[in-house]
Write a protein that holds these residues in place. Structure first.
Motif, PDB file in Angstrom:
ATOM      1  N   LYS A  14     -22.388  -7.377  21.942  1.00 45.65           N
ATOM      2  CA  LYS A  14     -22.631  -8.044  20.662  1.00 45.65           C
ATOM      3  C   LYS A  14     -23.720  -9.114  20.818  1.00 45.65           C
ATOM      4  CE  LYS A  14     -19.689 -10.245  17.172  1.00 45.65           C
ATOM      5  NZ  LYS A  14     -18.320 -10.673  16.888  1.00 45.65           N
ATOM      6  N   SER A  15     -23.644  -9.861  21.899  1.00 42.15           N
ATOM      7  CA  SER A  15     -24.618 -10.918  22.150  1.00 42.15           C
ATOM      8  C   SER A  15     -25.992 -10.358  22.500  1.00 42.15           C
ATOM      9  CB  SER A  15     -24.118 -11.841  23.256  1.00 42.15           C
ATOM     10  OG  SER A  15     -22.965 -12.526  22.816  1.00 42.15           O
ATOM     11  N   ARG A  16     -26.041  -9.229  23.214  1.00 46.20           N
ATOM     12  CA  ARG A  16     -27.333  -8.601  23.516  1.00 46.20           C
ATOM     13  C   ARG A  16     -28.055  -8.226  22.230  1.00 46.20           C
ATOM     14  NH1 ARG A  16     -26.453  -4.234  28.283  1.00 46.20           N
ATOM     15  NH2 ARG A  16     -28.713  -4.026  28.127  1.00 46.20           N
ATOM     16  N   GLY A  20     -31.374 -10.066  21.382  1.00 37.81           N
ATOM     17  CA  GLY A  20     -32.480  -9.101  21.313  1.00 37.81           C
ATOM     18  C   GLY A  20     -33.212  -9.162  19.989  1.00 37.81           C
ATOM     19  N   ALA A  21     -32.468  -9.289  18.879  1.00 35.36           N
ATOM     20  CA  ALA A  21     -33.084  -9.357  17.545  1.00 35.36           C
ATOM     21  C   ALA A  21     -33.993 -10.574  17.419  1.00 35.36           C
ATOM     22  CB  ALA A  21     -31.997  -9.397  16.466  1.00 35.36           C
ATOM     23  N   LYS A  95     -28.781 -12.358  10.128  1.00 34.73           N
ATOM     24  CA  LYS A  95     -28.446 -10.965   9.828  1.00 34.73           C
ATOM     25  C   LYS A  95     -27.637 -10.334  10.961  1.00 34.73           C
ATOM     26  CE  LYS A  95     -30.449  -6.564   8.477  1.00 34.73           C
ATOM     27  NZ  LYS A  95     -31.667  -5.808   8.201  1.00 34.73           N
ATOM     28  N   ALA A  96     -27.910 -10.750  12.204  1.00 36.93           N
ATOM     29  CA  ALA A  96     -27.203 -10.201  13.364  1.00 36.93           C
ATOM     30  C   ALA A  96     -25.846 -10.878  13.595  1.00 36.93           C
ATOM     31  CB  ALA A  96     -28.070 -10.331  14.616  1.00 36.93           C
ATOM     32  N   GLY A  97     -25.499 -11.841  12.753  1.00 35.92           N
ATOM     33  CA  GLY A  97     -24.174 -12.439  12.839  1.00 35.92           C
ATOM     34  C   GLY A  97     -24.097 -13.871  13.316  1.00 35.92           C
ATOM     35  N   ALA A  98     -25.228 -14.506  13.561  1.00 37.76           N
ATOM     36  CA  ALA A  98     -25.205 -15.909  13.975  1.00 37.76           C
ATOM     37  C   ALA A  98     -24.805 -16.799  12.802  1.00 37.76           C
ATOM     38  CB  ALA A  98     -26.582 -16.326  14.477  1.00 37.76           C
ATOM     39  N   ILE A 120     -26.078 -20.833  15.635  1.00 33.51           N
ATOM     40  CA  ILE A 120     -25.018 -20.867  16.636  1.00 33.51           C
ATOM     41  C   ILE A 120     -24.564 -19.437  16.856  1.00 33.51           C
ATOM     42  CG2 ILE A 120     -22.689 -21.682  17.168  1.00 33.51           C
ATOM     43  CD1 ILE A 120     -23.327 -24.145  15.413  1.00 33.51           C
ATOM     44  N   ASP A 121     -24.510 -19.026  18.129  1.00 29.29           N
ATOM     45  CA  ASP A 121     -24.111 -17.652  18.440  1.00 29.29           C
ATOM     46  C   ASP A 121     -22.594 -17.511  18.408  1.00 29.29           C
ATOM     47  OD1 ASP A 121     -23.063 -18.489  20.907  1.00 29.29           O
ATOM     48  OD2 ASP A 121     -24.587 -17.477  22.112  1.00 29.29           O
ATOM     49  N   PHE A 122     -22.089 -16.375  18.841  1.00 29.11           N
ATOM     50  CA  PHE A 122     -20.669 -16.044  18.749  1.00 29.11           C
ATOM     51  C   PHE A 122     -19.775 -16.903  19.635  1.00 29.11           C
ATOM     52  CE2 PHE A 122     -23.236 -12.128  18.288  1.00 29.11           C
ATOM     53  CZ  PHE A 122     -23.088 -11.980  16.917  1.00 29.11           C
ATOM     54  N   ASP A 123     -20.375 -17.623  20.583  1.00 28.06           N
ATOM     55  CA  ASP A 123     -19.600 -18.400  21.544  1.00 28.06           C
ATOM     56  C   ASP A 123     -19.859 -19.899  21.447  1.00 28.06           C
ATOM     57  OD1 ASP A 123     -18.249 -16.218  23.141  1.00 28.06           O
ATOM     58  OD2 ASP A 123     -20.343 -15.590  23.209  1.00 28.06           O
TER      59      ASP A 123
END
Length: 138
Positions: A14-16, A20-21, A95-98, A120-123
């Motif tokens: 998910k983080s890649r 990556g985006a 769009k990628a979920g951040a 902020i990312d998923f973590d």
């Protein structure tokens, strides 16, 4: 100057996709995986690099994701070549979920021509995408 950064994440795949985006739009590439030999205390790593990394022309930078069951927070500033790159990378991250941590805006309280956005990312790691008018193009 940053040589490399490790970011601990709870879901590597998910983080890649998220990193990556964003990084692709800033001229970076996913360049590979490092499978650590057993017993040396280094986790498996998944790397992204700027255009200078491992080319011998200029000092390059790499960012490595590593699996962790406990998320570790990091703050990472990434250079964008022009203000429009800040906008585009921020939109791709959302769009990628951040999560939004401050949309694209001029932040001249940091200095003239300082244009940035934060996500902020998923973590819980915070990423700032920044264009400084005084910087040369990356």
């Amino acid at each position: 100057m940053i040589d490399h950064v490790y970011i601990s994440v709870s879901d590597v795949e998910k983080s890649r996709k998220l990193y990556g985006a964003v990084l692709k739009l800033l001229g970076w590439r996913e360049f590979g995986e490092y499978t650590a030999p057993q017993g040396i205390g280094v986790p498996d790593l998944y790397g992204f690099s700027d255009k200078h990394h491992m080319r011998g022309e200029k000092i390059g930078t790499s960012v490595w994701l590593r699996q962790s069951s406990v998320g570790a927070s990091i703050y990472l500033g990434l250079v964008a070549g022009i203000p429009r790159d800040v906008d585009t990378a921020y939109a791709a991250a959302i769009k990628a979920g951040a999560r939004d941590a401050g949309g694209p805006a001029l932040r001249d309280y940091f200095g003239p021509g300082y244009y940035a956005a934060n996500i902020i990312d998923f973590d819980g790691n915070e990423i700032e995408i920044v264009n400084k008018s005084g910087n040369p193009s990356p």
